[in-house]
Design a protein around this motif. Sequence first.
Motif, PDB file in Angstrom:
ATOM      1  N   UNK A 749       0.807  -1.210   0.000  1.00  0.00           N
ATOM      2  CA  UNK A 749       0.000   0.000   0.000  1.00  0.00           C
ATOM      3  C   UNK A 749       0.840   1.259   0.000  1.00  0.00           C
ATOM      4  N   UNK A 750       0.197   2.370   0.331  1.00  0.00           N
ATOM      5  CA  UNK A 750       0.822   3.683   0.346  1.00  0.00           C
ATOM      6  C   UNK A 750       0.734   4.248   1.761  1.00  0.00           C
ATOM      7  N   UNK A 751       1.866   4.279   2.443  1.00  0.00           N
ATOM      8  CA  UNK A 751       1.887   4.718   3.830  1.00  0.00           C
ATOM      9  C   UNK A 751       1.580   6.208   3.935  1.00  0.00           C
ATOM     10  N   UNK A 752       2.247   7.010   3.120  1.00  0.00           N
ATOM     11  CA  UNK A 752       2.036   8.450   3.019  1.00  0.00           C
ATOM     12  C   UNK A 752       1.970   8.803   1.539  1.00  0.00           C
ATOM     13  N   UNK A 753       1.430   9.949   1.184  1.00  0.00           N
ATOM     14  CA  UNK A 753       1.402  10.322  -0.232  1.00  0.00           C
ATOM     15  C   UNK A 753       2.790  10.240  -0.856  1.00  0.00           C
ATOM     16  N   UNK A 754       2.929   9.400  -1.859  1.00  0.00           N
ATOM     17  CA  UNK A 754       4.197   9.231  -2.549  1.00  0.00           C
ATOM     18  C   UNK A 754       5.082   8.125  -2.007  1.00  0.00           C
ATOM     19  N   UNK A 755       4.778   7.590  -0.793  1.00  0.00           N
ATOM     20  CA  UNK A 755       5.590   6.539  -0.185  1.00  0.00           C
ATOM     21  C   UNK A 755       4.834   5.220  -0.266  1.00  0.00           C
ATOM     22  N   UNK A 756       5.289   4.335  -1.152  1.00  0.00           N
ATOM     23  CA  UNK A 756       4.626   3.052  -1.386  1.00  0.00           C
ATOM     24  C   UNK A 756       5.531   1.912  -0.939  1.00  0.00           C
ATOM     25  N   UNK A 757       4.878   0.813  -0.564  1.00  0.00           N
ATOM     26  CA  UNK A 757       5.627  -0.313  -0.019  1.00  0.00           C
ATOM     27  C   UNK A 757       4.929  -1.613  -0.382  1.00  0.00           C
ATOM     28  N   UNK A 758       5.714  -2.658  -0.632  1.00  0.00           N
ATOM     29  CA  UNK A 758       5.212  -4.020  -0.747  1.00  0.00           C
ATOM     30  C   UNK A 758       6.251  -4.909  -0.076  1.00  0.00           C
ATOM     31  N   UNK A 759       5.831  -5.654   0.958  1.00  0.00           N
ATOM     32  CA  UNK A 759       6.770  -6.423   1.781  1.00  0.00           C
ATOM     33  C   UNK A 759       6.195  -7.803   2.057  1.00  0.00           C
ATOM     34  N   UNK A 760       7.079  -8.784   2.274  1.00  0.00           N
ATOM     35  CA  UNK A 760       6.640 -10.156   2.512  1.00  0.00           C
ATOM     36  C   UNK A 760       7.524 -10.836   3.547  1.00  0.00           C
ATOM     37  N   UNK A 761       6.965 -11.862   4.182  1.00  0.00           N
ATOM     38  CA  UNK A 761       7.725 -12.771   5.041  1.00  0.00           C
ATOM     39  C   UNK A 761       7.069 -14.142   4.949  1.00  0.00           C
ATOM     40  N   UNK A 762       7.877 -15.204   4.920  1.00  0.00           N
ATOM     41  CA  UNK A 762       7.332 -16.562   4.862  1.00  0.00           C
ATOM     42  C   UNK A 762       8.188 -17.509   5.681  1.00  0.00           C
ATOM     43  N   UNK A 763       7.510 -18.385   6.413  1.00  0.00           N
ATOM     44  CA  UNK A 763       8.153 -19.514   7.076  1.00  0.00           C
ATOM     45  C   UNK A 763       7.511 -20.769   6.520  1.00  0.00           C
ATOM     46  N   UNK A 764       8.317 -21.707   6.025  1.00  0.00           N
ATOM     47  CA  UNK A 764       7.796 -22.913   5.386  1.00  0.00           C
ATOM     48  C   UNK A 764       8.523 -24.144   5.918  1.00  0.00           C
ATOM     49  N   UNK A 765       7.756 -25.056   6.494  1.00  0.00           N
ATOM     50  CA  UNK A 765       8.278 -26.342   6.948  1.00  0.00           C
ATOM     51  C   UNK A 765       7.696 -27.400   6.012  1.00  0.00           C
ATOM     52  N   UNK A 766       8.475 -27.797   5.022  1.00  0.00           N
ATOM     53  CA  UNK A 766       7.984 -28.676   3.956  1.00  0.00           C
ATOM     54  C   UNK A 766       8.840 -29.937   3.939  1.00  0.00           C
ATOM     55  N   UNK A 767       8.232 -31.079   4.253  1.00  0.00           N
ATOM     56  CA  UNK A 767       8.991 -32.330   4.363  1.00  0.00           C
ATOM     57  C   UNK A 767       8.214 -33.473   3.728  1.00  0.00           C
ATOM     58  N   UNK A 768       8.949 -34.542   3.422  1.00  0.00           N
ATOM     59  CA  UNK A 768       8.349 -35.793   2.969  1.00  0.00           C
ATOM     60  C   UNK A 768       7.907 -36.573   4.207  1.00  0.00           C
ATOM     61  N   UNK A 769       6.628 -36.942   4.259  1.00  0.00           N
ATOM     62  CA  UNK A 769       6.101 -37.656   5.425  1.00  0.00           C
ATOM     63  C   UNK A 769       5.880 -39.136   5.160  1.00  0.00           C
ATOM     64  N   UNK A 770       5.700 -39.529   3.910  1.00  0.00           N
ATOM     65  CA  UNK A 770       5.542 -40.936   3.565  1.00  0.00           C
ATOM     66  C   UNK A 770       6.257 -41.199   2.255  1.00  0.00           C
ATOM     67  N   UNK A 771       6.935 -42.375   2.191  1.00  0.00           N
ATOM     68  CA  UNK A 771       7.630 -42.725   0.958  1.00  0.00           C
ATOM     69  C   UNK A 771       8.028 -44.191   1.009  1.00  0.00           C
ATOM     70  N   UNK A 772       8.102 -44.778  -0.169  1.00  0.00           N
ATOM     71  CA  UNK A 772       8.579 -46.161  -0.240  1.00  0.00           C
ATOM     72  C   UNK A 772      10.045 -46.277   0.154  1.00  0.00           C
ATOM     73  N   UNK A 773      10.768 -45.176  -0.008  1.00  0.00           N
ATOM     74  CA  UNK A 773      12.166 -45.128   0.403  1.00  0.00           C
ATOM     75  C   UNK A 773      12.245 -44.459   1.770  1.00  0.00           C
ATOM     76  N   UNK A 774      12.502 -45.201   2.819  1.00  0.00           N
ATOM     77  CA  UNK A 774      12.508 -44.604   4.172  1.00  0.00           C
ATOM     78  C   UNK A 774      13.564 -43.526   4.342  1.00  0.00           C
ATOM     79  N   UNK A 775      14.603 -43.546   3.525  1.00  0.00           N
ATOM     80  CA  UNK A 775      15.647 -42.524   3.643  1.00  0.00           C
ATOM     81  C   UNK A 775      15.136 -41.137   3.268  1.00  0.00           C
ATOM     82  N   UNK A 776      14.039 -41.070   2.499  1.00  0.00           N
ATOM     83  CA  UNK A 776      13.507 -39.776   2.075  1.00  0.00           C
ATOM     84  C   UNK A 776      12.625 -39.124   3.133  1.00  0.00           C
ATOM     85  N   UNK A 777      12.083 -39.921   4.056  1.00  0.00           N
ATOM     86  CA  UNK A 777      11.164 -39.372   5.050  1.00  0.00           C
ATOM     87  C   UNK A 777      11.896 -38.359   5.931  1.00  0.00           C
ATOM     88  N   UNK A 778      11.329 -37.174   6.026  1.00  0.00           N
ATOM     89  CA  UNK A 778      11.940 -36.078   6.771  1.00  0.00           C
ATOM     90  C   UNK A 778      12.755 -35.134   5.916  1.00  0.00           C
TER      91      UNK A 778
END
Length: 882
Positions: A749-778
């Motif tokens: 958005x625009x905080x003040x006239x002429x001052x614009x901002x777009x900001x992000x933050x992300x935390x992602x915990x993405x893992x393999x939970x099931x697999x035929x190869x047990x070495x891949x889990x986690x």
Amino acid sequence: MLLVVVVCNLVWRNILRQRQFIYLGILGTIWLLVTEPVNAQEKNLAEKEIYSKDSLLLSDIQIPHTRVKNWVAQSEIIKVTGVRFSSTANGLEIILETSTSDKLQTNIKSEGNNLIADISNAQLRLSSGNTFRQEKPVAGITEITVVNVDNNSIRVTVIGEETAPQVELFDSDEGLVFGITPVISPLVQQQPSNETPSAEDETPIESETPTTQPSAEDETPIELVVTGTQEGEYNIQTAPSSTKIDVPLRDIPQSIQVVPRQVLEDRQVTRLDEFTDNVSGVQRIFGFGTASGYNIRGLFAGYQNLRNGFRDQGNPRSIANVERIEILKGPSSVLYSGSSGSSLSGLVNTVTKQPLESPFYQGQFTVGSFDFYRPSIDITGPLLSDRSALYRLNIAYENANSYRDFINSENFFIAPVLTLQISPRTTFTTEFEYLDYSYTFDKGLPLDPVSLQLPVNRFIGEPNLDPTTGNVSSISGNLEHKFSDNWRFRQGLNATINNTDVGSARIYSISLRDDGRTLDRTSSRGAQKTENYTIQSEIYGKFNTGSLRHNFLFGVELARLKYGYDVFEAPLAAIDIFNPVYGARPGEYTLSFAGEQGGDNIGFYVQNLIEILPNLKVLAGGRFDVVDSFYKDRPTNTVVNEQTDSRFSPRVGIVYQPSQSTSVYFNWTNAFAPQIFSRSRTGEQFDPEISEQFEVGIKQDFFDNRVSATLAFYQINRQNVLTADPVDRNFSIQTGEQRSRGIELDVAGEILPGWKIIATYAYADVVVTEDNNPDLIGDRTAGVPERSASLWSTYEIQNGNLQGLGFGLGLVYAGEREVSLPNTFTVPSYLRTDASVFYRRNNYRVGLNLKNIFDVKYYEVDGYSLLPAAPLTVLGTVAVEF
């Protein structure tokens, strides 16, 4: 209507033969029906022209100036530096900000539902551009636009829902004020003053209760902040077109982000996928040429994107005609499913520029590091004086070398668009895009830790081999008819064909030998062809059942995808990656494999956003898909595998709004996608992927709604996931299940006239939970950082001698990322810094962008190879409007 016939014939020849598409014959009847109003309009237009030649009305006589001060005022061009609204008891006020409003010469007239005010001695000089537009500011008003007609006049257009609104002019210290009073049906029920306004206040509600007169308190003007569609905004508050419903963004129980054109221009992006720097939880997967895929919420969404709501299967695309980019987070199979695999964890929809009613002509030239050159033009306006036919044309040419040795590319792009107002309630828009491309294939560096020691310009292929060339042609049509102000029908169709000739410069690294420096290679070439055909029929309406208010959508989608390929391979001498000696040439090419795969999909979907209370809304929907998939061996012309998949994908969400600036939401949604675009080493089809998501979040507006933020907590479980086959990485395997949990924050958005901002933050915990190869889990999925963040902010001086001068600063951070699954090693975290300086004045803009100022070394990861990212890059741009 010739272009309409071309569209119908193209789709007819390629789709009608399939049994699911018989109903397309209805289209022929629709086109015949709509041509009659066109003929009638042409006749009426001719009659009007004859009348205008033979008759002279009193209002047509120009009265000469009889006073000196009038002549002086005539010669002055008054600058209007701002446009804003204030609500009133009777409607609203439009304020054109200027210190000399008493000198403005205004002529007002009505045409149908349009109230038009022409100011003959003024020019818009807005900091965010010279066009202003706002949809549905108050009940009874459909749209307000303020534009420059030419070099010395402004046009203000106010469109009423039922008839032209009433207007009263008066001067103030702030500028020229238009007091607008809309004409509203007596059936419109007024909201009680102690309730939160509904998301759809404009929907008529039948009532026998007389409308009460406003109280004295109601007469106090309330500032109305204009967001969403205003030119130059970062903060989009109206729901994007990919949601298919007309409600405020805060009413939808889903994390949805929109990157508008202004952000893309301020950052001076040259590739479409650069938008990922401004959206949380999305990483680009580098493709071939200008094609890209994405990881969304830590899960691979593939190369299946959307273009104006139609499937776009990994096709190279230009940035030249992009209006905005919409990102719907989480499974989206209710609206987009079947064989569109990107709906499993989210989707990316690119919206193109559409014709404007006011003339606009812009030429732009960008030059930059590594011999980058790109001239482009963008022109639009009416073809007829009554604005019943509008056009837009974008043309761009690009030629560039690269920070990578021996890499170059060349593209030519053209995109005409035509919009016809067939009747007051019927419009037809047709669009054609053509991209001719040529590029050197570059898949980066081998997946080995030693690659991190190589310079970013190191090329492991061979120079002076044949480049990859091809072209993408896309044609689409959208017919929309409004039965009333609350009900409409849409018929859309699209055909996209991509022909690619893969040159011998396409080099694959086989393996790195035990010495850690000698790389075995192979060269491949061949032809590829991708065909996408889609037809969508939708009915959308707003209605009431008792105290409940509904936003209802029903649609049918028919789609066909076909991908054919021939791959010829030849041996190529190994290369020392630390001390390369070029000059090797491929041996004899032999056919390695050739196939054709695809699917026919029919989907029925329904969705209803129900307003139970003004601050409590429920979204429910579902889609039923049937997909016939096939895989065929081209040399023998035999069908290797056929299968039919069907599934119902539900969606439920709820929104609670404790105040007008706060929305708390929850959603549960499912999705599925048949595996029609991949195969195993044995040539077998895979089971469909399925995904399930739970998401809670909050949407909050700050600074009088000028800044919006979305905070989301989610979990996605995805089953039957495809990953690279460790035996042969040209094929895939299904690993079982992956789970993604995370937190995302997006602020714009625009905080003040002429001052614009777009900001992000992300935390992602993405893992393999099931697999035929047990070495891949986690193990974590490839290319996804656990933590990432970004910031882009600009400030433009609003007045004084330096008005129009602006500065921009950007930061992009990504933590360590695994390079492959199974996990082997990680690429380090990085913090990239960008900056810009620009000057915008009158009808021109000049800008200088610096990307990766501190020359940070970092990598793009796709699970197959490493691609060093660009070092310090400088781009200069000059744009002129006529």
